[in-house]
Scaffold this motif. Structure first.
Motif, short mmCIF file in Angstrom:
data_model
loop_
_atom_site.label_atom_id
_atom_site.label_comp_id
_atom_site.label_asym_id
_atom_site.label_seq_id
_atom_site.Cartn_x
_atom_site.Cartn_y
_atom_site.Cartn_z
N LYS A 4 -16.33 -42.24 98.48
CA LYS A 4 -17.06 -41.41 97.51
C LYS A 4 -18.15 -42.22 96.82
CE LYS A 4 -13.24 -38.22 96.46
NZ LYS A 4 -13.88 -36.99 96.96
N ALA A 60 -15.65 -43.07 86.24
CA ALA A 60 -15.75 -42.20 87.41
C ALA A 60 -14.49 -42.30 88.26
CB ALA A 60 -16.98 -42.59 88.23
N GLU A 90 -11.73 -40.45 86.65
CA GLU A 90 -11.88 -39.00 86.84
C GLU A 90 -11.36 -38.58 88.21
OE1 GLU A 90 -15.37 -35.55 87.09
OE2 GLU A 90 -15.90 -37.60 86.52
N THR A 127 -8.23 -36.08 88.35
CA THR A 127 -8.58 -34.68 88.65
C THR A 127 -8.78 -34.42 90.14
OG1 THR A 127 -11.00 -34.97 88.50
CG2 THR A 127 -9.80 -34.59 86.44
N ARG A 173 -11.50 -34.94 91.54
CA ARG A 173 -12.92 -34.60 91.67
C ARG A 173 -13.76 -35.66 90.97
NH1 ARG A 173 -13.75 -28.76 89.27
NH2 ARG A 173 -15.87 -29.22 90.00
N TRP A 174 -15.05 -35.64 91.29
CA TRP A 174 -16.01 -36.50 90.60
C TRP A 174 -17.24 -35.65 90.34
CZ3 TRP A 174 -18.78 -41.34 93.04
CH2 TRP A 174 -19.53 -41.98 92.04
N SER A 175 -17.41 -35.25 89.11
CA SER A 175 -18.46 -34.28 88.77
C SER A 175 -19.85 -34.81 89.10
CB SER A 175 -18.37 -33.90 87.29
OG SER A 175 -18.43 -35.06 86.47
N GLN A 176 -20.08 -36.10 88.91
CA GLN A 176 -21.40 -36.64 89.19
C GLN A 176 -21.72 -36.55 90.68
OE1 GLN A 176 -22.16 -40.58 87.75
NE2 GLN A 176 -24.18 -40.70 88.68
N GLU A 203 -20.55 -34.36 92.75
CA GLU A 203 -20.79 -32.96 93.05
C GLU A 203 -22.21 -32.55 92.65
OE1 GLU A 203 -17.66 -30.89 91.07
OE2 GLU A 203 -16.11 -31.65 92.41
N ARG A 204 -22.69 -33.08 91.53
CA ARG A 204 -24.07 -32.78 91.13
C ARG A 204 -25.06 -33.39 92.12
NH1 ARG A 204 -21.90 -33.82 85.95
NH2 ARG A 204 -22.70 -35.96 85.98
N ARG A 221 -24.55 -34.00 95.26
CA ARG A 221 -24.51 -33.21 96.50
C ARG A 221 -25.33 -31.94 96.36
NH1 ARG A 221 -17.97 -33.70 97.37
NH2 ARG A 221 -17.94 -35.58 98.68
#
Length: 202
Positions: free
Chosen positions: A10, A70, A73, A77, A79-82, A84-85, A87
């Motif tokens: 990731k 990160a 996170e 969770t 997931r990694w929101s950053q 996803e943004r 992508r």
């Protein structure tokens, strides 16, 4: 340790997306170096987090507070929101044009035909035969792309350093000539996609 590898992947994906978007080579290098650290850990990164928290992650080489957060996170969770943004704003066609031998038109056809968005997915398509089915590619050109992608991604995975964008490894002269011969053969046979001049379009 599969979870360590997944987190490192990731981080590398984020680095590749940042590079494709020209969003800062230093950030990309930081993510790649952090990925190398996670790959080299002899213990699960989760155990470091569970016993020492974010401070324990922050204390690892090449992992600052931001990357430690990160990783936390991802661990808590999934997931990694950053990422996803990143992508969501990535342009796969621009990313594929970083591969020598892939221009704008071919990058578009690859994306539209195969629905792949990353260099890793493109590499998989080159290995399993899907890339050869893209109009204008064929076996020889796919082999040249496969060799270049293997070299590019192998350097990323093994070193954790940023690939030098100005001087990517080129395929051999023999491979380029083979691609050219195949292209001319396909063109002579009328098997390449063509675009009609505007006056002939309805």
């Amino acid at each position: 340790m599969d979870e360590n590898r997944a987190i490192a992947d990731k981080l590398r994906e984020a680095a590749a997306l940042l590079e494709a978007q020209a969003a800062g080579p230093f950030r990309a290098a930081a993510y790649r170096n952090a990925a190398g650290t996670i790959d080299a850990l002899v213990v699960p990164v989760r155990s470091v987090f569970e016993t020492e928290g974010i401070a324990g992650l922050d204390a690892l080489p090449h992992i600052g507070r931001g990357i430690a957060s990160a990783i936390a996170e991802i661990l808590t969770t999934g997931r990694w929101s950053q990422l996803e943004r990143l992508r969501g704003t990535s342009d796969p066609q621009a990313l594929f044009q970083n591969v020598p031998g892939i221009g704008a038109a071919l990058a578009r056809r690859i994306h539209e035909t195969l629905h792949v968005d990353t260099l890793e997915a493109l590499e998989a398509a080159a290995h399993d035969g899907r890339l050869e089915r893209v109009p204008g590619v064929g076996p020889r050109r796919a082999a040249a792309c496969r060799a270049v992608l293997d070299s590019m991604l192998k350097r990323v995975r093994s070193s954790g350093h940023v690939l030098p964008p100005a001087s990517p490894q080129r395929p051999s002269v023999a491979a380029v000539l083979a691609v050219d011969r195949e292209y001319r053969h396909e063109a002579d046979a009328g098997r390449l996609p063509t675009i009609a001049p505007r006056r002939f379009n309805p």
